[in-house]
Design a protein around this motif. Structure first.
Motif, mmCIF file in Angstrom:
data_model
loop_
_atom_site.group_PDB
_atom_site.id
_atom_site.type_symbol
_atom_site.label_atom_id
_atom_site.label_comp_id
_atom_site.label_asym_id
_atom_site.label_seq_id
_atom_site.Cartn_x
_atom_site.Cartn_y
_atom_site.Cartn_z
ATOM 1 N N LEU A 124 17.615 -27.960 -38.369
ATOM 2 C CA LEU A 124 18.487 -26.793 -38.305
ATOM 3 C C LEU A 124 19.550 -26.991 -37.233
ATOM 4 O O LEU A 124 20.738 -26.682 -37.449
ATOM 5 C CB LEU A 124 17.675 -25.526 -38.016
ATOM 6 C CG LEU A 124 18.475 -24.236 -37.852
ATOM 7 C CD1 LEU A 124 19.365 -23.967 -39.062
ATOM 8 C CD2 LEU A 124 17.540 -23.049 -37.595
ATOM 9 N N GLU A 125 19.137 -27.542 -36.091
ATOM 10 C CA GLU A 125 20.108 -27.773 -35.021
ATOM 11 C C GLU A 125 21.142 -28.818 -35.443
ATOM 12 O O GLU A 125 22.335 -28.676 -35.157
ATOM 13 C CB GLU A 125 19.398 -28.196 -33.741
ATOM 14 C CG GLU A 125 20.306 -28.230 -32.533
ATOM 15 C CD GLU A 125 19.572 -28.035 -31.221
ATOM 16 O OE1 GLU A 125 20.216 -27.610 -30.241
ATOM 17 O OE2 GLU A 125 18.350 -28.320 -31.168
ATOM 18 N N LEU A 126 20.699 -29.855 -36.147
ATOM 19 C CA LEU A 126 21.628 -30.872 -36.642
ATOM 20 C C LEU A 126 22.666 -30.239 -37.565
ATOM 21 O O LEU A 126 23.863 -30.528 -37.463
ATOM 22 C CB LEU A 126 20.854 -31.960 -37.399
ATOM 23 C CG LEU A 126 21.694 -33.049 -38.071
ATOM 24 C CD1 LEU A 126 22.443 -33.877 -37.025
ATOM 25 C CD2 LEU A 126 20.807 -33.942 -38.941
ATOM 26 N N ALA A 127 22.201 -29.364 -38.456
ATOM 27 C CA ALA A 127 23.121 -28.690 -39.377
ATOM 28 C C ALA A 127 24.112 -27.820 -38.617
ATOM 29 O O ALA A 127 25.323 -27.864 -38.871
ATOM 30 C CB ALA A 127 22.328 -27.857 -40.378
ATOM 31 N N LEU A 128 23.611 -27.045 -37.677
ATOM 32 C CA LEU A 128 24.475 -26.127 -36.924
ATOM 33 C C LEU A 128 25.454 -26.881 -36.028
ATOM 34 O O LEU A 128 26.619 -26.480 -35.898
ATOM 35 C CB LEU A 128 23.619 -25.173 -36.101
ATOM 36 C CG LEU A 128 22.800 -24.150 -36.910
ATOM 37 C CD1 LEU A 128 21.736 -23.500 -36.041
ATOM 38 C CD2 LEU A 128 23.711 -23.088 -37.519
ATOM 39 N N GLY A 171 10.549 -13.319 -40.940
ATOM 40 C CA GLY A 171 9.568 -12.678 -40.076
ATOM 41 C C GLY A 171 8.144 -12.892 -40.543
ATOM 42 O O GLY A 171 7.200 -12.686 -39.784
ATOM 43 N N GLN A 172 7.975 -13.336 -41.786
ATOM 44 C CA GLN A 172 6.645 -13.557 -42.344
ATOM 45 C C GLN A 172 6.322 -15.047 -42.392
ATOM 46 O O GLN A 172 7.164 -15.895 -42.150
ATOM 47 C CB GLN A 172 6.563 -12.962 -43.757
ATOM 48 C CG GLN A 172 6.767 -11.464 -43.816
ATOM 49 C CD GLN A 172 6.675 -10.908 -45.230
ATOM 50 O OE1 GLN A 172 6.707 -11.648 -46.215
ATOM 51 N NE2 GLN A 172 6.569 -9.586 -45.345
ATOM 52 N N GLN A 192 11.465 -16.753 -34.352
ATOM 53 C CA GLN A 192 12.197 -16.489 -33.113
ATOM 54 C C GLN A 192 13.111 -17.657 -32.772
ATOM 55 O O GLN A 192 14.293 -17.475 -32.449
ATOM 56 C CB GLN A 192 11.215 -16.237 -31.960
ATOM 57 C CG GLN A 192 11.867 -15.950 -30.608
ATOM 58 C CD GLN A 192 12.533 -14.584 -30.553
ATOM 59 O OE1 GLN A 192 12.013 -13.616 -31.101
ATOM 60 N NE2 GLN A 192 13.688 -14.498 -29.897
ATOM 61 N N GLU A 193 12.569 -18.873 -32.859
ATOM 62 C CA GLU A 193 13.354 -20.061 -32.540
ATOM 63 C C GLU A 193 14.475 -20.279 -33.565
ATOM 64 O O GLU A 193 15.579 -20.706 -33.218
ATOM 65 C CB GLU A 193 12.446 -21.291 -32.483
ATOM 66 C CG GLU A 193 11.495 -21.303 -31.298
ATOM 67 C CD GLU A 193 10.173 -20.592 -31.593
ATOM 68 O OE1 GLU A 193 10.099 -19.832 -32.596
ATOM 69 O OE2 GLU A 193 9.225 -20.795 -30.818
ATOM 70 N N VAL A 235 22.012 -17.930 -33.213
ATOM 71 C CA VAL A 235 22.812 -17.253 -32.195
ATOM 72 C C VAL A 235 23.440 -18.272 -31.238
ATOM 73 O O VAL A 235 24.627 -18.177 -30.896
ATOM 74 C CB VAL A 235 21.952 -16.241 -31.416
ATOM 75 C CG1 VAL A 235 22.705 -15.699 -30.208
ATOM 76 C CG2 VAL A 235 21.516 -15.093 -32.335
ATOM 77 N N LYS A 236 22.653 -19.253 -30.822
ATOM 78 C CA LYS A 236 23.140 -20.266 -29.878
ATOM 79 C C LYS A 236 24.393 -20.959 -30.401
ATOM 80 O O LYS A 236 25.354 -21.191 -29.650
ATOM 81 C CB LYS A 236 22.046 -21.303 -29.622
ATOM 82 C CG LYS A 236 22.486 -22.464 -28.728
ATOM 83 C CD LYS A 236 21.355 -23.474 -28.545
ATOM 84 C CE LYS A 236 21.829 -24.679 -27.741
ATOM 85 N NZ LYS A 236 20.741 -25.688 -27.568
#
Length: 280
Positions: free
Chosen positions: A195-199, A218-219, A225-226, A232-233
Motif C-alpha cells: 500500500l505504501e509503495l502504491a501511495l 473495520g471488519q 488503523q494502519e 492520510v499520511k
C-alpha cells in the motif's frame, strides 16, 4: 474527509432496474458516492436519472467476465471488449463519472501458464489496449484505475509492482492504480508495504476498502488503523469505496457471513466516518 462510496453490488447481483431506489438510500445513509457495477454497459433510464438527482459522486467498476479481455489473442474478443469499455465510458459521461476502475487490462477468470513469448505478447496487448482506452477516456474526462486481482481471478496483474510496471509502459496521464484491500491481502508479500509503495508512486486513483472476507471496512483481520493512517499520511484524496456483495453476487460467500446489506453498509460507513472524525 475523503469521498465515501459504496458499490451497488452490496444490494444487487446485476445492473438492472432492480437497483432503482438504492442510490437514494445510499445518499440518505450518508455516503457521498455511488459505484456502478458495469455488468451491462448502459443504465436503465430510471436508474440513470435517479443517480443524477442524488448528486452523488460516481465511479464505474468494470465487470470483466468471460469474453471481455483486452489482452486476448483473439482480435474479435479484443474488439468486442473495446466496444463494451467505450460504451461504459459513454454511460459514465451521462452520470458525470470521473473514475472507471477494475481489471480493465484482462479481467477475472483468466488464469493460465504461458511461455515467455506468449506472456510478453499478452502483456503488450493489454498495454496497447489500455493506452487506446485511455485516449477515449480522456475525451470524457475520465481516469482509468487498474486493479490488480488475486491469483484465483487472473494471472495477468496480481500485485502493485506489476500494476506500476504496466502503468509506466502505458504512459498516459489518466491511468493509475485501483488498490483493493481484499485482493492485496491475498497476493502481496507485505500488505502495508504494498500500500505504501502504491501511495508513494502518486498513482493511486481509486481505493476499495474491503475486509478479507469481503466484509466492510473495520471488519475482518486487516490492520485497518494502519491502512487508514497510510492513506492520510500520503494525502490520498480520492474515493474510499466499499465493495461488498449480495448473496449470489460476484464475490459473495456461499453462506451468509455478513449482516444484512443495509446493516453492512452502515457498519462500514460508521467506521470510516468515526476514523475521520477522530482525525479532526
Amino acid at each position: 474527509m475523503n469521498t465515501l462510496g459504496i458499490n451497488l453490488w452490496n444490494w444487487c447481483k446485476e445492473l438492472n432496474s432492480a437497483c432503482c431506489g438504492i442510490p437514494t438510500k445510499i445518499k440518505e445513509m450518508g455516503f457521498t458516492a455511488v459505484e456502478i457495477p458495469m455488468t451491462n454497459s448502459s443504465l436503465p433510464s430510471l436508474l440513470r436519472d435517479e443517480i443524477r438527482d442524488t448528486k452523488l459522486q460516481v465511479s464505474l467498476c468494470a465487470a470483466m467476465g468471460k469474453g471481455r479481455d483486452l489482452s486476448s489473442f483473439d482480435p474479435s474478443v479484443r474488439k468486442d471488449t473495446m466496444k463494451y469499455l467505450t460504451e461504459c465510458l459513454q454511460t459514465g459521461a451521462e452520470v458525470n463519472a470521473k473514475i472507471f476502475c477494475g481489471p480493465l487490462y484482462a479481467g477475472g477468470g483468466k488464469r493460465h501458464w504461458l511461455g515467455a513469448d506468449e506472456k510478453k505478447r499478452e502483456w503488450e496487448l493489454a498495454v496497447t489496449g489500455i493506452r487506446e482506452l485511455a485516449s477515449r477516456a480522456g475525451e470524457y474526462g475520465i481516469v482509468l484505475a487498474l486493479e490488480p486481482l488475486n491469483r484465483y481471478r487472473t494471472s495477468v496483474v496480481n500485485t502493485v509492482e506489476q500494476a506500476l510496471e504496466m502503468i509506466k509502459e502505458i504512459d498516459a496521464p489518466n491511468v493509475g492504480i485501483h488498490y483493493d484491500t481484499f485482493h492485496a491481502c491475498l497476493e502481496e508479500k507485505d500488505f502495508l508495504e504494498s500500500l505504501e509503495l502504491a501511495l508513494q508512486s502518486g498513482k493511486v486513483e481509486h481505493f476499495h476498502a474491503c475486509a478479507n472476507n469481503r466484509g466492510a471496512p473495520g471488519q475482518g483481520v486487516l490492520p485497518w488503523q494502519e491502512i487508514m493512517d497510510l492513506l492520510v499520511k500520503y494525502q490520498y484524496s480520492g474515493h474510499i469505496t466499499m465493495e461488498t456483495f449480495a448473496l449470489g453476487g460476484l464475490d459473495s460467500s456461499w453462506i451468509q457471513v455478513h449482516e444484512e446489506p443495509d446493516e453492512l453498509a452502515v457498519a462500514g460507513l460508521t467506521y470510516l466516518r468515526t476514523y475521520f472524525e477522530k482525525k479532526k
